[in-house]
Write a protein that holds these residues in place. Structure first.
Motif, short mmCIF file in Angstrom:
data_model
loop_
_atom_site.label_atom_id
_atom_site.label_comp_id
_atom_site.label_asym_id
_atom_site.label_seq_id
_atom_site.Cartn_x
_atom_site.Cartn_y
_atom_site.Cartn_z
N ARG A 93 0.84 -1.20 0.00
CA ARG A 93 0.00 0.00 0.00
C ARG A 93 0.87 1.26 0.00
O ARG A 93 0.59 2.24 -0.70
CB ARG A 93 -0.94 0.02 1.21
CG ARG A 93 -2.03 -1.03 1.15
CD ARG A 93 -3.24 -0.65 1.99
NE ARG A 93 -2.88 -0.28 3.36
CZ ARG A 93 -2.77 -1.15 4.35
NH1 ARG A 93 -2.97 -2.45 4.13
NH2 ARG A 93 -2.46 -0.74 5.57
N ILE B 234 -2.84 -8.61 0.15
CA ILE B 234 -3.50 -7.33 0.37
C ILE B 234 -4.96 -7.44 -0.09
O ILE B 234 -5.25 -7.79 -1.23
CB ILE B 234 -2.76 -6.19 -0.38
CG1 ILE B 234 -3.44 -4.86 -0.13
CG2 ILE B 234 -2.63 -6.48 -1.85
CD1 ILE B 234 -2.60 -3.68 -0.62
N PHE C 198 -7.02 -1.97 -1.24
CA PHE C 198 -6.08 -0.87 -1.50
C PHE C 198 -6.67 0.03 -2.56
O PHE C 198 -7.57 -0.36 -3.31
CB PHE C 198 -4.71 -1.40 -1.96
CG PHE C 198 -4.75 -2.16 -3.25
CD1 PHE C 198 -4.53 -1.53 -4.47
CD2 PHE C 198 -5.03 -3.53 -3.26
CE1 PHE C 198 -4.56 -2.24 -5.66
CE2 PHE C 198 -5.06 -4.24 -4.46
CZ PHE C 198 -4.83 -3.61 -5.65
#
Length: 502
Positions: free
Chosen positions: A448, A475, A478
């Motif tokens: 990120r 992730i 984002f």
């Protein structure tokens, strides 16, 4: 500048013998570990720069099979114009192609340089690349898009006295030169001020130790009485001295005249008693009467000449004896003794009075030393004020510049400067997220952070290239970057799969 990847062809590149990738706005690469997901973006950076996505040298040789040559080609769209680039490696020798036309390496690299430099492309393409650079390079890359605060901007944030002083001085010297001048001046004045303080302290102690104890008025009154008595005695002794000196002089002259007179009388008697020779001393003949008369006449003339010299001396001696008879020798030994004793009393009093003169001179020296100390301190404080003002200027300048940089980011914190123990500002560069440095971020946090930084670089440089996100499975959420997005995710027990959204 908008850059889009259209298609990528790999022939004998690492694990891929023959692979074509068609990119969409969002391209997702999935598969189990060791299926060649990361090899796809590496082929792009190898084609352009001969490196992997982190800028390290890359060997594209096949891994599980043998082949004589490796070929990678990439079709790109740059602001609406298609560009086909290729790199071939055969028997260790590289060949380059621009729109299928064989080209020299220099022409190939020069063409790339017209669009972007290596560090910028890799930073935009791989969000992790930026953090592999030296902090100085990272700092330089960010600061090229932020203008340094002007002097006027900084002056507005400084106290008026500091701003006014620096504004005046900066007309003649740069900030660095001003600091050198006044640091040198401060070091010199520090030593001078210590020496001046020491001299002032010494003079104060001497002044205290040599302060007269008897009032000056009392000393002057006592001295006046004693000197008056001494002067009266000296008048008497001076007169007596003149008389006694005259007596001594007369006696000396009388004695000298007496000797000369006696000598003259002896000469006169001798001449008078001179016998006239009867015969010539040369021929022996008897002298004539006339010659004898001439001889007598000569003797008489000599006697008279001697008498003429002696008589004035007799008269002078007589006059001196008459004067001597009028003089009387004066004994002043008692008066001289009194004068000596008075002088013995006068000497210590005069010494005490001289102490006052010396004391006043020392007071003047002390005042001069105090004034010199004060002037040195004024100059020293001036240099210290300027040095502190420069320090505050740089701190405020750093603060303003850091704010300009910080305004570029949404969640990341950028540290451009650090304050040393002595209060000076030192250039540095560190990116933090939620108070943690990049090296301490988790994998998802570092992705990120890299994406946000990549977005800032893209916006500021006006260059938009596709971005590759590896380990995308780590992730979950984002902010997607502008432009094409290429993501690689690990999917257990799955062969390589590439899906490009149109």
């Amino acid at each position: 500048m908008q850059i889009e990847f259209k298609s990528l062809k790999l022939q004998n590149f690492k694990s891929h013998q023959d692979l074509t990738v068609n990119f969409g706005e969002r391209t997702v690469i999935t598969g189990d570990n060791a299926k060649g997901k990361s090899t796809i973006p590496e082929a792009i950076t190898w084609l352009l720069y001969g490196t992997d996505t982190l800028g390290s040298k890359l060997d594209p040789s096949p891994i599980t099979y043998e082949a004589d040559e490796t070929m990678v080609s990439l079709l790109m769209d740059i602001d609406g114009t298609e560009l086909l680039l290729g790199r071939e490696l055969k028997k260790g020798k590289a060949k380059y192609y621009i729109n299928e036309v064989p080209s020299k390496a220099t022409d190939f690299n020069e063409m790339l340089g017209q669009y972007f430099n290596k560090s910028m492309f890799l930073s935009l393409f791989n969000p992790n690349y930026f953090f592999t650079l030296k902090w100085t390079e990272q700092r330089e890359m960010i600061l090229q898009y932020v203008s340094a605060p002007s002097n006027k901007e900084v002056f507005k944030e400084l106290p008026e006295a500091q701003a006014k002083k620096l504004a005046e001085l900066l007309k003649k010297h740069s900030l660095d030169d001003l600091e050198k001048i006044h640091r040198t001046n401060k070091n010199k004045l520090d030593k001078q001020y210590i020496a001046a303080q020491s001299r002032t302290k010494t003079l104060k102690e001497q002044l205290e130790n040599n302060a007269p104890k008897v009032p000056l008025e009392s000393l002057q009154a006592e001295l006046s009485v004693l000197t008056k008595q001494r002067d009266e005695i000296e008048k008497v002794t001076d007169v007596a001295g003149d008389t006694n000196s005259r007596i001594n002089i007369i006696n000396s002259k009388i004695e000298s005249l007496t000797i000369q007179i006696e000598r003259g009388r002896e000469q006169h008697a001798k001449v008078k008693n001179t016998q006239i020779e009867q015969n010539c001393y040369a021929c022996g003949q008897e002298l004539t009467e006339e010659a004898k008369a001439e001889a007598l006449k000569s003797v008489d003339a000599n006697a008279k000449a001697i008498a003429r010299n002696v008589n004035p001396m007799i008269k002078e001696r007589k006059a001196l004896r008459e004067e001597l008879a009028t003089l009387e020798y004066i004994d002043v030994s008692e008066q001289l003794e009194k004068a000596r004793k008075l002088q013995e009393q006068i000497n210590p009093i005069e010494q005490e009075i001289n102490k006052y003169k010396h004391f006043e001179a020392m007071k003047e020296q002390l005042e001069e030393a105090q004034q010199a100390e004060k002037q040195i301190l004024v100059s020293l404080n001036e240099s210290i004020f300027i040095i502190d003002s420069i320090k505050d200027f740089r701190a405020k300048e750093a603060e303003l510049q850091a704010k300009k940089v910080q305004d570029l980011f949404e969640t990341l914190s950028i540290n451009l400067f650090e304050e040393l123990k002595n209060g000076e500002i030192k250039a540095t560069f560190e990116i933090e997220m939620d108070g943690k440095g990049y090296s301490k971020l988790s994998l998802s946090e570092s992705i990120r952070a890299g994406l946000e930084l990549r977005e800032v670089l893209s916006q500021q440089s006006n260059i938009n290239v596709p971005v590759f996100v590896d380990n995308a499975e780590s992730i979950t959420k984002f902010k997607e970057p502008t432009g094409q997005l290429i993501m690689a995710r690990v999917v257990a027990e799955q062969e390589l799969k590439i899906v490009g959204d149109k």
